[in-house]
Design a protein around this motif. Sequence first.
Motif, PDB file in Angstrom:
ATOM      1  N   UNK A 179      -0.194 -13.458 -21.100  1.00 42.50           N
ATOM      2  CA  UNK A 179      -1.261 -14.360 -21.550  1.00 42.50           C
ATOM      3  C   UNK A 179      -2.348 -14.531 -20.494  1.00 42.50           C
ATOM      4  N   UNK A 180      -1.943 -14.579 -19.231  1.00 41.63           N
ATOM      5  CA  UNK A 180      -2.957 -14.685 -18.175  1.00 41.63           C
ATOM      6  C   UNK A 180      -3.866 -13.460 -18.227  1.00 41.63           C
ATOM      7  N   UNK A 181      -3.238 -12.280 -18.418  1.00 40.63           N
ATOM      8  CA  UNK A 181      -4.029 -11.055 -18.542  1.00 40.63           C
ATOM      9  C   UNK A 181      -4.969 -11.113 -19.742  1.00 40.63           C
ATOM     10  N   UNK A 182      -4.460 -11.600 -20.875  1.00 39.66           N
ATOM     11  CA  UNK A 182      -5.281 -11.713 -22.087  1.00 39.66           C
ATOM     12  C   UNK A 182      -6.459 -12.657 -21.844  1.00 39.66           C
TER      13      UNK A 182
ATOM     14  N   UNK B 112      13.253 -24.319 -18.150  1.00 38.34           N
ATOM     15  CA  UNK B 112      11.925 -23.848 -17.755  1.00 38.34           C
ATOM     16  C   UNK B 112      11.376 -22.859 -18.778  1.00 38.34           C
ATOM     17  N   UNK B 113      12.266 -21.989 -19.293  1.00 35.23           N
ATOM     18  CA  UNK B 113      11.853 -21.036 -20.318  1.00 35.23           C
ATOM     19  C   UNK B 113      11.287 -21.744 -21.545  1.00 35.23           C
ATOM     20  N   UNK B 114      12.001 -22.788 -22.019  1.00 38.77           N
ATOM     21  CA  UNK B 114      11.512 -23.559 -23.164  1.00 38.77           C
ATOM     22  C   UNK B 114      10.125 -24.134 -22.879  1.00 38.77           C
ATOM     23  N   UNK B 115       9.998 -24.719 -21.681  1.00 44.92           N
ATOM     24  CA  UNK B 115       8.726 -25.369 -21.329  1.00 44.92           C
ATOM     25  C   UNK B 115       7.593 -24.340 -21.305  1.00 44.92           C
ATOM     26  N   UNK B 116       7.857 -23.173 -20.713  1.00 44.94           N
ATOM     27  CA  UNK B 116       6.810 -22.157 -20.631  1.00 44.94           C
ATOM     28  C   UNK B 116       6.391 -21.699 -22.025  1.00 44.94           C
ATOM     29  N   UNK B 117       7.380 -21.539 -22.925  1.00 40.95           N
ATOM     30  CA  UNK B 117       7.045 -21.111 -24.291  1.00 40.95           C
ATOM     31  C   UNK B 117       6.191 -22.170 -24.990  1.00 40.95           C
ATOM     32  N   UNK B 118       6.561 -23.450 -24.761  1.00 42.27           N
ATOM     33  CA  UNK B 118       5.800 -24.521 -25.386  1.00 42.27           C
ATOM     34  C   UNK B 118       4.379 -24.569 -24.831  1.00 42.27           C
ATOM     35  N   UNK B 119       4.274 -24.430 -23.518  1.00 40.68           N
ATOM     36  CA  UNK B 119       2.947 -24.462 -22.890  1.00 40.68           C
ATOM     37  C   UNK B 119       2.086 -23.318 -23.420  1.00 40.68           C
ATOM     38  N   UNK B 120       2.695 -22.125 -23.490  1.00 40.44           N
ATOM     39  CA  UNK B 120       1.934 -20.965 -23.953  1.00 40.44           C
ATOM     40  C   UNK B 120       1.473 -21.176 -25.393  1.00 40.44           C
ATOM     41  N   UNK B 121       2.364 -21.726 -26.238  1.00 37.81           N
ATOM     42  CA  UNK B 121       2.000 -21.988 -27.624  1.00 37.81           C
ATOM     43  C   UNK B 121       0.850 -22.984 -27.705  1.00 37.81           C
TER      44      UNK B 121
ATOM     45  N   UNK C  24      -1.872 -20.612 -28.622  1.00 41.17           N
ATOM     46  CA  UNK C  24      -1.523 -20.546 -30.042  1.00 41.17           C
ATOM     47  C   UNK C  24      -0.323 -19.662 -30.298  1.00 41.17           C
ATOM     48  N   UNK C  25       0.255 -19.798 -31.475  1.00 41.31           N
ATOM     49  CA  UNK C  25       1.487 -19.077 -31.769  1.00 41.31           C
ATOM     50  C   UNK C  25       1.278 -17.744 -32.470  1.00 41.31           C
ATOM     51  N   UNK C  26       0.045 -17.510 -32.976  1.00 39.65           N
ATOM     52  CA  UNK C  26      -0.156 -16.237 -33.662  1.00 39.65           C
ATOM     53  C   UNK C  26      -0.338 -15.121 -32.624  1.00 39.65           C
TER      54      UNK C  26
ATOM     55  N   UNK D 248       1.743  -5.649 -22.955  1.00 35.60           N
ATOM     56  CA  UNK D 248       0.918  -6.318 -23.966  1.00 35.60           C
ATOM     57  C   UNK D 248       0.169  -5.357 -24.892  1.00 35.60           C
ATOM     58  N   UNK D 249      -0.400  -4.242 -24.368  1.00 37.85           N
ATOM     59  CA  UNK D 249      -1.116  -3.347 -25.286  1.00 37.85           C
ATOM     60  C   UNK D 249      -0.197  -2.673 -26.301  1.00 37.85           C
ATOM     61  N   UNK D 250       1.090  -2.555 -25.985  1.00 37.38           N
ATOM     62  CA  UNK D 250       2.016  -1.864 -26.884  1.00 37.38           C
ATOM     63  C   UNK D 250       2.530  -2.807 -27.959  1.00 37.38           C
ATOM     64  N   UNK D 251       3.011  -3.963 -27.495  1.00 34.32           N
ATOM     65  CA  UNK D 251       3.540  -4.925 -28.458  1.00 34.32           C
ATOM     66  C   UNK D 251       2.632  -6.134 -28.416  1.00 34.32           C
ATOM     67  N   UNK D 252       2.292  -6.669 -29.541  1.00 35.53           N
ATOM     68  CA  UNK D 252       1.447  -7.854 -29.573  1.00 35.53           C
ATOM     69  C   UNK D 252       2.113  -8.984 -28.793  1.00 35.53           C
ATOM     70  N   UNK D 253       1.286  -9.904 -28.285  1.00 36.88           N
ATOM     71  CA  UNK D 253       1.811 -10.968 -27.438  1.00 36.88           C
ATOM     72  C   UNK D 253       1.890 -12.274 -28.218  1.00 36.88           C
ATOM     73  N   UNK D 254       3.068 -12.862 -28.256  1.00 39.98           N
ATOM     74  CA  UNK D 254       3.203 -14.229 -28.759  1.00 39.98           C
ATOM     75  C   UNK D 254       4.142 -14.975 -27.821  1.00 39.98           C
ATOM     76  N   UNK D 255       4.267 -16.289 -27.956  1.00 34.18           N
ATOM     77  CA  UNK D 255       5.047 -17.045 -26.955  1.00 34.18           C
ATOM     78  C   UNK D 255       6.529 -16.654 -26.906  1.00 34.18           C
ATOM     79  N   UNK D 256       6.996 -15.882 -27.861  1.00 36.12           N
ATOM     80  CA  UNK D 256       8.423 -15.566 -27.868  1.00 36.12           C
ATOM     81  C   UNK D 256       8.757 -14.197 -27.268  1.00 36.12           C
TER      82      UNK D 256
END
Lengths: 255, 289
Positions: free
Chosen positions: B47-50, B101-110, B114-116, B207-215
């Motif tokens: 996400x930082x790269x995006x 921490x993993x849960x928190x990072x996923x929530x923050x990223x979402x 966003x989740x899409x 990221x270029x190969x597989x789309x990026x989402x919080x999961x």
Amino acid sequence: MTVLLDIKNIETYYGPVMAIRGVSMQVAEGQIVSLLGANGAGKTTVLKTISGAMDPQKGMVSYAGEAIQGKDPDWVARQGIAHVPEGREVFPFLNVDENLRMGAFSRHDGDIQADIEMVYDYFPVLKTLIKSQAVNLSGGQQQMLAIGRALMLRPRLMLLDEPSLGLSPKLVQEIAEIIRRLNTEQAVTVLLVEQNAKMALEVGDYGYVMEVGRIVMEDSCERLRDATDIQEFYLGMKDQGVRGRRRWKQRKTWR
Amino acid sequence: MEVFQLIISGVSQGCVYGLIALGFVLIYKATEMVNFAQGDIMMLGAYVGITFISIWDWPFWWALPATIGVMALVGVVLERLLLRPMIGEPHFAVLMLTIGLGFVLRAIAGAIWGNEPRALPTPYVGEVLELGSAVIGYENIAIIAGTAVLCLCMWLFFRFSRLGIAMQAASQNQLAAFYVGIPVKRMYSLVWALSAAIAGVAGILTAPVSLVDPLIGFVGIKAFAAAIVGGFGSMPGAIIGGLLIGLVEQFAGLYLPPGFSDMSAYVLLLVMLLVRPQGLFATMQKKKV
Ligand SMILES: Nc1ncnc2c1ncn2[C@@H]1O[C@H](COP(=O)(O)OP(=O)(O)O)[C@@H](O)[C@H]1O
Ligand SMILES: [Mg+2]
């Protein structure tokens, strides 16, 4: 005679276990001070408290006039106190050269290579093992490496924890000789912990004797050698007295 | 040439597993902690790269070092804020902390991105290399080349630099490292910086190969399996373990019924644990603390 290390009434615990019960001792600059005592007396804990690996609950450790108790051990090392721990704690998967260079990690001067050569002068056998991983060295060689690595710090004070443990009598003599030479040639003040009382009293200028967390005797090493208690309990020159049998009855080896 | 193409995509997916596994191993070797958020840190890196590339429109070759820098900083902050106070606490507590921490990072990223799913455009996206009948996407080549370069840099760093050797020293014998004056705690921060930065690179590469989402951080589970296959404590082992799992997945996908591909990583792990529980590259190292 200036006091380099001044320990005042330290108490150190392992959890609820009180290992050091109020120890005071002094190390004068330029001297070799021996700390004797049976296994479990608390000698290692005293050294750990000095070098900051453990914090005393009470008391003070002052080095060159500055209170150092409770500081981090890497900071204490950078003040010039090199601790050579019990059991030759080398970096097992680094080679001899890398181990020595790590000893100089905190230094940024240009003399590091010269000091490595100096270590090889003291321990010629290490020079033949430069590229060997430390884990493959013999016990004696590892001990030499640990002492050499400590020298790379250019220490003002060296804490040596049972350097003779597990070494042959010939190697013990060699190590003793090295300690003497480091003291005179490199002007390193030494606090030497030993169960090998004979060696420690030969090498040392002044000595302390510990029993269960306390200092029970202190004197010049010369006078300690003549003290009958020491002869009986530590040099094995007489049968163990009643006191010895009572206190050490579980003990199977005697150094 | 289908096999050749399978090998390439297996290796490139395996590189991503391997890089995340490398982060597991680095942190474990130095601190004896297992950082279960490693995959989610990779997700954050993506996400930082995006953000740099698609949101702020930075050129890719600026965004890459910037992402590495940001992620290294994230690693240091995580270590100082969360992990250092845990020194001396029981291992399971640290484990729970990193899972949390993993849960928190996923929530923050979402919340931020966003989740899409989002795509990461790169200079090489969509281009292909034709080798005979095989068609290889540049994204896959970038992953493999990037991983190779990164591994070379790491090897040089740990083998020859003073700091790298000091980091090895601190993980081989912590007490002795303290006694020679190595700032061991700072080495821990550095290890976290390094493994977060590596995860960041993995994120940008994948990221270029597989789309990026919080999961997407859940690939961390497969990377964890890779680290165990490799011997959990060996850096080359982590990469090789990752490659193995990547390859096995691809071939299972082709030759076995659908569904087996996703399972094959764990089958490999089980087989490994039965046949050679110490992993491929066992480091029989007695650690003194
Ligand atoms: N890690 C430890 N945990 C609990 N008790 C310890 C630990 N290390 C040493 N002790 C106890 O502290 C006392 C002093 O130990 P130590 O300083 O190692 O003695 P010495 O070095 O004189 O043999 C002993 O009674 C020992 O049982
Ligand atoms: Mg001891």
